[in-house]
Design a protein around this motif. Structure first.
Motif, PDB file in Angstrom:
ATOM      1  N   GLY A 240      52.276  -7.153   5.320  1.00 22.62           N
ATOM      2  CA  GLY A 240      52.507  -8.029   6.329  1.00 22.62           C
ATOM      3  C   GLY A 240      54.048  -7.477   7.885  1.00 22.62           C
ATOM      4  N   ALA A 241      54.877  -6.817   7.079  1.00 23.30           N
ATOM      5  CA  ALA A 241      56.714  -7.024   6.715  1.00 23.30           C
ATOM      6  C   ALA A 241      56.259  -5.783   8.231  1.00 23.30           C
ATOM      7  N   ALA A 242      57.422  -6.550   8.972  1.00 24.38           N
ATOM      8  CA  ALA A 242      57.041  -5.817  10.526  1.00 24.38           C
ATOM      9  C   ALA A 242      58.331  -4.629  10.175  1.00 24.38           C
ATOM     10  N   ALA A 243      58.268  -3.766  10.499  1.00 27.52           N
ATOM     11  CA  ALA A 243      59.270  -2.505  10.852  1.00 27.52           C
ATOM     12  C   ALA A 243      60.407  -2.914  11.312  1.00 27.52           C
ATOM     13  N   LYS A 244      61.730  -2.306  10.389  1.00 27.38           N
ATOM     14  CA  LYS A 244      63.114  -2.524  11.229  1.00 27.38           C
ATOM     15  C   LYS A 244      63.709  -2.096  10.967  1.00 27.38           C
ATOM     16  N   VAL A 245      63.374  -0.897  12.915  1.00 27.62           N
ATOM     17  CA  VAL A 245      64.370  -0.052  12.546  1.00 27.62           C
ATOM     18  C   VAL A 245      65.310  -0.032  13.866  1.00 27.62           C
ATOM     19  N   PRO A 246      66.299   0.595  13.573  1.00 27.65           N
ATOM     20  CA  PRO A 246      67.638  -0.214  14.599  1.00 27.65           C
ATOM     21  C   PRO A 246      67.387   1.088  15.987  1.00 27.65           C
ATOM     22  N   ALA A 247      68.418   0.136  16.744  1.00 24.89           N
ATOM     23  CA  ALA A 247      68.871   1.561  18.244  1.00 24.89           C
ATOM     24  C   ALA A 247      69.466   2.132  17.423  1.00 24.89           C
ATOM     25  N   VAL A 248      70.100   3.406  17.984  1.00 20.49           N
ATOM     26  CA  VAL A 248      70.550   4.890  17.887  1.00 20.49           C
ATOM     27  C   VAL A 248      70.654   5.477  19.513  1.00 20.49           C
ATOM     28  N   THR A 249      72.299   4.908  19.287  1.00 19.29           N
ATOM     29  CA  THR A 249      73.096   5.409  20.658  1.00 19.29           C
ATOM     30  C   THR A 249      74.402   6.232  20.348  1.00 19.29           C
ATOM     31  N   GLY A 250      74.178   6.993  21.577  1.00 21.49           N
ATOM     32  CA  GLY A 250      75.368   7.576  21.729  1.00 21.49           C
ATOM     33  C   GLY A 250      74.911   9.153  22.592  1.00 21.49           C
ATOM     34  N   PRO A 251      75.250  10.426  22.671  1.00 20.49           N
ATOM     35  CA  PRO A 251      74.486  11.834  23.752  1.00 20.49           C
ATOM     36  C   PRO A 251      73.357  11.620  23.293  1.00 20.49           C
ATOM     37  N   GLY A 252      72.850  12.260  24.021  1.00 17.72           N
ATOM     38  CA  GLY A 252      71.355  12.174  24.072  1.00 17.72           C
ATOM     39  C   GLY A 252      71.073  13.526  24.639  1.00 17.72           C
ATOM     40  N   ALA A 346      75.922  18.440  15.418  1.00 20.87           N
ATOM     41  CA  ALA A 346      77.237  18.915  14.577  1.00 20.87           C
ATOM     42  C   ALA A 346      78.786  18.050  15.559  1.00 20.87           C
ATOM     43  N   LYS A 347      78.064  18.749  17.144  1.00 20.68           N
ATOM     44  CA  LYS A 347      78.707  17.788  18.295  1.00 20.68           C
ATOM     45  C   LYS A 347      78.620  16.374  18.812  1.00 20.68           C
ATOM     46  N   GLY A 348      78.148  16.065  18.096  1.00 20.94           N
ATOM     47  CA  GLY A 348      77.516  14.050  18.315  1.00 20.94           C
ATOM     48  C   GLY A 348      76.418  13.956  18.587  1.00 20.94           C
ATOM     49  N   VAL A 349      74.752  15.132  18.811  1.00 15.29           N
ATOM     50  CA  VAL A 349      74.319  14.519  19.838  1.00 15.29           C
ATOM     51  C   VAL A 349      73.703  13.705  18.926  1.00 15.29           C
ATOM     52  N   ARG A 350      72.763  12.711  19.440  1.00 17.11           N
ATOM     53  CA  ARG A 350      72.760  11.229  18.436  1.00 17.11           C
ATOM     54  C   ARG A 350      71.169  11.110  19.256  1.00 17.11           C
ATOM     55  N   ARG A 351      71.178  11.519  19.862  1.00 19.73           N
ATOM     56  CA  ARG A 351      69.306  11.517  20.789  1.00 19.73           C
ATOM     57  C   ARG A 351      69.078  12.260  21.093  1.00 19.73           C
ATOM     58  N   LEU A 352      67.174  12.603  21.014  1.00 17.69           N
ATOM     59  CA  LEU A 352      66.558  14.146  20.824  1.00 17.69           C
ATOM     60  C   LEU A 352      65.026  13.897  20.683  1.00 17.69           C
ATOM     61  N   ALA A 353      65.358  14.037  22.498  1.00 21.28           N
ATOM     62  CA  ALA A 353      64.143  14.097  22.720  1.00 21.28           C
ATOM     63  C   ALA A 353      62.926  15.435  23.049  1.00 21.28           C
ATOM     64  N   ALA A 384      59.195   6.430  18.930  1.00 18.44           N
ATOM     65  CA  ALA A 384      60.420   6.806  18.582  1.00 18.44           C
ATOM     66  C   ALA A 384      60.803   6.956  17.176  1.00 18.44           C
ATOM     67  N   LEU A 385      61.375   7.724  16.752  1.00 13.54           N
ATOM     68  CA  LEU A 385      62.052   7.789  15.538  1.00 13.54           C
ATOM     69  C   LEU A 385      63.031   7.588  14.775  1.00 13.54           C
ATOM     70  N   VAL A 386      63.787   6.947  13.904  1.00 12.49           N
ATOM     71  CA  VAL A 386      65.261   7.282  13.293  1.00 12.49           C
ATOM     72  C   VAL A 386      65.012   8.222  12.219  1.00 12.49           C
ATOM     73  N   SER A 387      66.451   8.626  12.007  1.00 10.66           N
ATOM     74  CA  SER A 387      66.450   9.145  10.755  1.00 10.66           C
ATOM     75  C   SER A 387      66.628   8.169   9.527  1.00 10.66           C
ATOM     76  N   ASP A 388      66.740   8.071   8.518  1.00 11.79           N
ATOM     77  CA  ASP A 388      67.257   7.984   7.411  1.00 11.79           C
ATOM     78  C   ASP A 388      68.699   8.769   6.877  1.00 11.79           C
ATOM     79  N   GLY A 389      69.887   8.224   6.656  1.00 16.15           N
ATOM     80  CA  GLY A 389      70.812   9.081   6.072  1.00 16.15           C
ATOM     81  C   GLY A 389      71.636   8.895   7.379  1.00 16.15           C
ATOM     82  N   MET A 392      72.679   9.439  11.540  1.00 15.66           N
ATOM     83  CA  MET A 392      71.223   8.492  11.786  1.00 15.66           C
ATOM     84  C   MET A 392      71.275   8.560  13.324  1.00 15.66           C
ATOM     85  N   LEU A 393      70.133   9.184  13.133  1.00 18.14           N
ATOM     86  CA  LEU A 393      69.308  10.054  14.517  1.00 18.14           C
ATOM     87  C   LEU A 393      68.139   9.317  15.129  1.00 18.14           C
ATOM     88  N   GLY A 394      68.017   9.223  16.425  1.00 17.02           N
ATOM     89  CA  GLY A 394      66.930   9.216  16.961  1.00 17.02           C
ATOM     90  C   GLY A 394      66.046  10.446  17.804  1.00 17.02           C
TER      91      GLY A 394
END
Length: 418
Positions: A240-252, A346-353, A384-389, A392-394
């Motif tokens: 019953g634990a709710a998933a804890k997924v952080p927000a991801v900001t930065g270029p997309g 590598a150039k700083g993009v952090r969000r990919l659709a 929405a997905l968030v990568s470990d490591g 961190m990428l959205g």
């Protein structure tokens, strides 16, 4: 881990992970067969493979490797996930993989149900419909890799596998879980080990889920997972634990390689408000467009959430395939988007659709990601997905025909919300 899923592509993996997470299971998506144990809090593990369009023997080998890892995690039930449009060919690998999993698990039979009513995929008398049209008249008959020219799922399977194929028809499904169980038992006793099950609305899938409580192996689209979390919940097995997924900001940035009708409309809508670079297959094959040039375009327009796309009408893709060869075109597009994604990060993009199953697979593989946490739903079947490591990428990985017209806009914005 309670439930182990083997998915034949990356978008399908996030699709079913989304279904299980919404159903209350702590769910993690793994990229390929992991080299380490799953997190202790993982109740449903989804192993994302890239096997949909490869040779049956290779798909079987990779799927069995995923199965062995999931068995080692203690899974009680296993699910082979394929597309809700049953993307395959008469020489395809859905049947062979299902048959191999049956043998490896010594399972008496397995249901076959590629249904997702929320996105218009329904099954009646063994025939698959997409938004009320037979599969063979839905546009899928023009798919560049897996043209679906026959809506009869049992007939497709009979071309692919040596085991008997049965059917639990809609009147039985509507009669509820007990009737479904009796129907499955009758088909199994008659030697039909892959059993197609009709479903038209979510209620049917919940009934199927209840009937499949305790089944060793299940196969289907993401809809077949709707009722499965309830079985584990009734047994008191869910934390019953709710998933804890952080927000991801930065270029997309948006990337699209799908040529489905839905994606064409989504790309056109996004391009109307954002800088867009369109790539033709011939440009890649003949070297007229490079990853470096595309990176330069994105960097110049980074503040405006740009898009790079090879999405085109099916006839354009077919013409390129005729000229250069299907494998050459597909390989060039996948290599391009994989290298582009790595360059963007590598150039700083952090969000990919990302639009398209093959494109998504190329992107995730190139980024060398291990695990993905499941966030909020953007559109049906697309979380929405968030990568470990680090970094961190959205991410949003969209199957070709999924999503509303404004999908890419919503996806990049959704990643900024916890």
């Amino acid at each position: 881990m309670l439930l182990g899923v083997i998915a034949d592509d990356f978008t399908g993996a996030s699709d079913i992970a989304n279904t299980l997470a919404k159903g209350g299971m702590a769910t993690v998506q793994f990229v390929g067969v992991p080299g380490k144990s799953a997190p202790a809090d993982c109740e449903a593990g989804v192993v994302a493979l890239k096997t949909r369009s490869i040779a049956a023997s290779d798909a079987v080998a990779q799927s069995l490797a995923a199965l062995e890892w999931l068995k080692a995690q203690g899974c009680r039930q296993f699910l082979f996930k394929y597309c809700s449009t049953f993307d395959s060919t008469p020489e395809g690998n859905i049947g062979p993989v299902a048959e191999a999993l049956l043998a490896a698990l010594d399972a008496p039979s397995a249901v076959v149900c590629p249904v997702f009513p929320t996105t218009g995929r329904t099954l009646y008398m063994g025939h698959l419909f997409v938004n009320g049209r037979l599969l063979s008249e839905s546009g899928m008959e023009k798919h560049p890799l897996n043209p679906m020219t026959d809506p009869d799922i049992g007939r497709w399977l009979a071309r692919q596998t040596r085991v008997g194929v049965g059917l639990v028809s809609y009147p039985t499904v509507r009669a509820g879980a007990e009737a479904i169980r009796a129907g499955l038992d009758r088909e199994t006793a008659a030697g039909r080990r892959l059993i197609v099950a009709d479903a038209i609305v979510d209620e049917d899938l919940f009934s199927l889920g209840e009937a499949l409580d305790g089944a060793v192996l299940i196969t289907g689209g993401s809809g077949i997972a709707l009722g499965l979390p309830r079985n584990f919940e009734r047994q008191g097995l869910l934390g019953g634990a709710a998933a804890k997924v952080p927000a991801v900001t930065g270029p997309g940035c948006a990337l699209s390689g799908s040529c489905s009708t839905a994606t064409q409309a989504q790309v056109a809508a996004y391009a109307a408000g954002h800088p867009t670079l369109t790539i033709l297959p011939g440009d890649l094959v003949e070297g007229r467009m490079s990853v470096a040039e595309a990176l330069g375009f994105v960097e110049t327009n980074l503040a405006d959430l740009p898009m790079v796309t090879s999405t085109a009408a099916p006839e354009t893709v077919s013409a390129a395939q005729d000229q250069y060869g299907r494998e050459m075109v597909a390989g060039a597009i996948e290599t391009f988007f994989g290298e582009l994604a790595a360059g963007l990060v590598a150039k700083g993009v952090r969000r990919l659709a990302v639009g398209g199953g093959e494109t998504s697979g190329a992107v995730i593989t190139a980024l060398h990601l291990d695990t993905l946490r499941i966030g909020g739903e953007i559109d049906p079947g697309v979380p929405a997905l968030v990568s470990d490591g680090d970094p961190m990428l959205g991410l949003a990985l969209k199957s070709g025909n999924f999503g509303a017209t404004d999908f890419f806009e919503k996806a990049l914005r959704a990643m900024e919300t916890p």
